[in-house]
Design a protein around this motif. Structure first.
Motif, PDB file in Angstrom:
ATOM      1  N   GLU A  66       0.825  -1.208   0.000  1.00  0.00           N
ATOM      2  CA  GLU A  66       0.000   0.000   0.000  1.00  0.00           C
ATOM      3  C   GLU A  66       0.861   1.259   0.000  1.00  0.00           C
ATOM      4  O   GLU A  66       0.488   2.280  -0.593  1.00  0.00           O
ATOM      5  CB  GLU A  66      -0.926  -0.001   1.223  1.00  0.00           C
ATOM      6  N   GLU A  67       2.026   1.199   0.637  1.00  0.00           N
ATOM      7  CA  GLU A  67       2.913   2.354   0.690  1.00  0.00           C
ATOM      8  C   GLU A  67       3.585   2.639  -0.650  1.00  0.00           C
ATOM      9  O   GLU A  67       4.127   3.724  -0.848  1.00  0.00           O
ATOM     10  CB  GLU A  67       3.980   2.133   1.767  1.00  0.00           C
ATOM     11  N   ILE A  71       4.567   5.015  -6.466  1.00  0.00           N
ATOM     12  CA  ILE A  71       5.652   4.515  -7.323  1.00  0.00           C
ATOM     13  C   ILE A  71       5.070   3.611  -8.402  1.00  0.00           C
ATOM     14  O   ILE A  71       5.445   3.687  -9.574  1.00  0.00           O
ATOM     15  CB  ILE A  71       6.692   3.747  -6.491  1.00  0.00           C
ATOM     16  N   MET A  72       4.119   2.756  -8.028  1.00  0.00           N
ATOM     17  CA  MET A  72       3.500   1.850  -8.984  1.00  0.00           C
ATOM     18  C   MET A  72       2.735   2.614 -10.063  1.00  0.00           C
ATOM     19  O   MET A  72       2.716   2.214 -11.234  1.00  0.00           O
ATOM     20  CB  MET A  72       2.553   0.886  -8.249  1.00  0.00           C
ATOM     21  N   SER A  73       2.122   3.725  -9.696  1.00  0.00           N
ATOM     22  CA  SER A  73       1.318   4.464 -10.672  1.00  0.00           C
ATOM     23  C   SER A  73       2.155   5.140 -11.739  1.00  0.00           C
ATOM     24  O   SER A  73       1.656   5.491 -12.808  1.00  0.00           O
ATOM     25  CB  SER A  73       0.467   5.520  -9.950  1.00  0.00           C
ATOM     26  N   TYR A  74       3.466   5.347 -11.485  1.00  0.00           N
ATOM     27  CA  TYR A  74       4.333   5.969 -12.476  1.00  0.00           C
ATOM     28  C   TYR A  74       4.827   4.970 -13.526  1.00  0.00           C
ATOM     29  O   TYR A  74       5.370   5.371 -14.559  1.00  0.00           O
ATOM     30  CB  TYR A  74       5.545   6.621 -11.794  1.00  0.00           C
ATOM     31  N   ALA A  75       4.670   3.691 -13.266  1.00  0.00           N
ATOM     32  CA  ALA A  75       5.165   2.663 -14.190  1.00  0.00           C
ATOM     33  C   ALA A  75       4.133   2.387 -15.280  1.00  0.00           C
ATOM     34  O   ALA A  75       2.930   2.597 -15.098  1.00  0.00           O
ATOM     35  CB  ALA A  75       5.470   1.381 -13.426  1.00  0.00           C
ATOM     36  N   ASP A  76       4.627   1.930 -16.430  1.00  0.00           N
ATOM     37  CA  ASP A  76       3.719   1.482 -17.488  1.00  0.00           C
ATOM     38  C   ASP A  76       3.176   0.098 -17.181  1.00  0.00           C
ATOM     39  O   ASP A  76       2.020  -0.215 -17.485  1.00  0.00           O
ATOM     40  CB  ASP A  76       4.449   1.467 -18.838  1.00  0.00           C
ATOM     41  N   VAL A  77       4.039  -0.746 -16.586  1.00  0.00           N
ATOM     42  CA  VAL A  77       3.647  -2.111 -16.236  1.00  0.00           C
ATOM     43  C   VAL A  77       4.166  -2.432 -14.841  1.00  0.00           C
ATOM     44  O   VAL A  77       5.339  -2.167 -14.541  1.00  0.00           O
ATOM     45  CB  VAL A  77       4.200  -3.146 -17.241  1.00  0.00           C
ATOM     46  N   ASN A  90      -5.464  -1.973  -2.590  1.00  0.00           N
ATOM     47  CA  ASN A  90      -5.818  -0.635  -3.056  1.00  0.00           C
ATOM     48  C   ASN A  90      -4.709  -0.031  -3.916  1.00  0.00           C
ATOM     49  O   ASN A  90      -4.969   0.785  -4.803  1.00  0.00           O
ATOM     50  CB  ASN A  90      -6.103   0.276  -1.859  1.00  0.00           C
ATOM     51  N   ALA A  91      -3.458  -0.428  -3.625  1.00  0.00           N
ATOM     52  CA  ALA A  91      -2.339   0.112  -4.388  1.00  0.00           C
ATOM     53  C   ALA A  91      -2.430  -0.291  -5.861  1.00  0.00           C
ATOM     54  O   ALA A  91      -2.181   0.531  -6.755  1.00  0.00           O
ATOM     55  CB  ALA A  91      -1.018  -0.382  -3.789  1.00  0.00           C
ATOM     56  N   VAL A  92      -2.783  -1.532  -6.126  1.00  0.00           N
ATOM     57  CA  VAL A  92      -2.927  -1.982  -7.510  1.00  0.00           C
ATOM     58  C   VAL A  92      -4.090  -1.262  -8.177  1.00  0.00           C
ATOM     59  O   VAL A  92      -3.997  -0.825  -9.332  1.00  0.00           O
ATOM     60  CB  VAL A  92      -3.126  -3.516  -7.562  1.00  0.00           C
ATOM     61  N   ASP A  93      -5.188  -1.120  -7.457  1.00  0.00           N
ATOM     62  CA  ASP A  93      -6.339  -0.398  -8.002  1.00  0.00           C
ATOM     63  C   ASP A  93      -5.965   1.048  -8.339  1.00  0.00           C
ATOM     64  O   ASP A  93      -6.362   1.579  -9.384  1.00  0.00           O
ATOM     65  CB  ASP A  93      -7.474  -0.434  -6.982  1.00  0.00           C
ATOM     66  N   TYR A  94      -5.174   1.663  -7.475  1.00  0.00           N
ATOM     67  CA  TYR A  94      -4.715   3.036  -7.709  1.00  0.00           C
ATOM     68  C   TYR A  94      -3.846   3.114  -8.960  1.00  0.00           C
ATOM     69  O   TYR A  94      -4.006   4.016  -9.801  1.00  0.00           O
ATOM     70  CB  TYR A  94      -3.937   3.513  -6.480  1.00  0.00           C
ATOM     71  N   ALA A  95      -2.922   2.159  -9.105  1.00  0.00           N
ATOM     72  CA  ALA A  95      -2.034   2.149 -10.272  1.00  0.00           C
ATOM     73  C   ALA A  95      -2.813   1.923 -11.567  1.00  0.00           C
ATOM     74  O   ALA A  95      -2.538   2.559 -12.594  1.00  0.00           O
ATOM     75  CB  ALA A  95      -0.971   1.073 -10.100  1.00  0.00           C
ATOM     76  N   LEU A  96      -3.794   1.025 -11.527  1.00  0.00           N
ATOM     77  CA  LEU A  96      -4.602   0.752 -12.716  1.00  0.00           C
ATOM     78  C   LEU A  96      -5.385   1.991 -13.145  1.00  0.00           C
ATOM     79  O   LEU A  96      -5.514   2.276 -14.339  1.00  0.00           O
ATOM     80  CB  LEU A  96      -5.551  -0.414 -12.453  1.00  0.00           C
TER      81      LEU A  96
END
Length: 371
Positions: A66-67, A71-77, A90-96
């Motif tokens: 979650e923290e 960082i995950m949202s800046y990646a393409d994959v 929630n972190a994956v949902d945010y990145a998607l």
């Protein structure tokens, strides 16, 4: 398959990585070899890579994931390559929602090999889809085989009588004995040993040519068709549904249906859901993990129901659905193929009244015994 080749297949065929894309590979300390192979394969295609190595405890708790949401949202994959899936965080949902693609890649295996070394990684999805379409359209038919005439079959049956059941009984008995007393061999190998014993007994009793084992085995698999591997696939699908959080989704929907404090409705919903999901999945064990997490625990066990009764009767309520579905191919479709019945659903039709009656009995007994 070499580990490096498996990593290259995931980068190129699964993710279709493009130069200058950013790949964020999240793994744990037990999979550093896979991380290194993945980075090498990605960089060979001009892809920018970032790797985070977490401890297994951190991944299981999910706090650290979650923290890492920004960082995950800046990646393409984003690739979640750990022993535990975090696809429902929630972190994956945010990145998607910020445009990232996510690949859940749990790397835990039963035999200690790296998942990157399995040949299934190179399977062509388009070819598999074409095969499925051909099967669905009825374009796949059994090959020609030398089938005995009904008269010959009847004559052999009259001559052998009930001795034809001895190899089948020997197979089951040998499997139990080998699995019980030769534990180092393992349950799966015990089945193989018992099959060889049963085959030897069949040759001894019936004095048939060894080539019959191959020709009749081929004819049997041709008659059964692709449903022969369906039980294994459906069992894996149940694990996937559990990891993906399907149980939580079901719980949120059921919560709107079951009135507060209504034990009878909760029991009925749980039993019927077990049967319906088993009909869909074709596997009571797969349905049990999903429906018990979504309905059984929050609406029955947490309300004071006996977990032993709920668990035992919930699973057998699912078996009522097994009697009603062609998805349970090993129970309902394979016997029809073996018996060469004119209607392949005749077994299901014969079982339906019993299944529905038993499901109603399950609801009554669970309500009386669990509380």
């Amino acid at each position: 398959m070499e580990l490096e080749h498996g990593a290259a297949v995931i980068v190129s065929d699964w993710l279709r990585g493009k130069p200058e894309e950013v790949f964020y590979f999240i793994t744990d300390e037990s999979h550093l070899r896979e991380a290194e192979a993945f980075v090498t394969a990605a960089e060979q295609r001009g892809i920018v890579t970032k790797v985070s190595v977490l401890s297994s405890d951190e991944v299981q708790r999910g706090d650290c994931v979650e923290e890492m949401r920004r960082i995950m949202s800046y990646a393409d994959v984003v690739i979640g390559a750990t022993n535990y899936s975090f696809i429902t965080t929630n972190a994956v949902d945010y990145a998607l929602h910020h445009g990232a693609r996510f690949l859940s890649l749990p790397l835990s295996t039963n035999d200690g090999r790296s998942m990157f070394e399995y040949d299934f990684l190179s399977m062509n999805p388009a070819a598999a889809a074409r095969m499925a379409i051909l099967t669905a359209l009825g374009k796949v038919r059994p090959s020609k085989s030398d089938v005995p005439s009904p008269e010959t079959t009847r004559a052999h049956a009259d001559r052998m009588g009930y001795k034809v059941f001895i190899p089948a009984l020997a197979l089951a008995l040998t499997a139990v004995l080998v699995a019980t007393f030769w534990t180092s061999l393992g349950a799966n190998n015990a089945i193989g040993v018992s099959a060889l014993v049963a085959l030897f007994i069949a040759f001894t009793l019936f004095k048939c040519k060894p080539s019959y084992a191959v020709s009749d085995g081929t004819r049997l698999m041709d008659n059964v068709g692709p449903v022969g591997i369906l039980p294994q696939v459906l069992a894996a699908l149940g694990s996937l549904f559990t990891a993906a959080g399907v149980g939580d989704v079901i719980a949120s929907g059921v919560e709107k249906v079951i009135p507060d404090g209504s034990r009878l409705i909760a029991v009925a919903v749980y039993c019927v859901a077990m049967a319906l999901f088993t009909i869909i999945m074709g596997n009571g064990f797969a349905a049990f993990s999903v429906i018990t997490v979504g309905v059984g625990i929050p609406f029955l066990i947490m309300q004071g129901a006996n977990p032993v009764v709920v668990g035992a009767m919930g699973l057998t309520a699912g078996y009522c659905g097994t009697l009603l579905t062609p998805m349970a191919a090993n129970f309902n479709i394979m016997p029809a193929a073996l018996l060469e019945t004119k209607d392949k659903y005749s077994i299901i039709k014969a079982q339906a009244p019993v299944a529905l009656t038993m499901l109603a009995i399950h609801i009554v007994l669970m309500y009386l015994l669990a509380f």
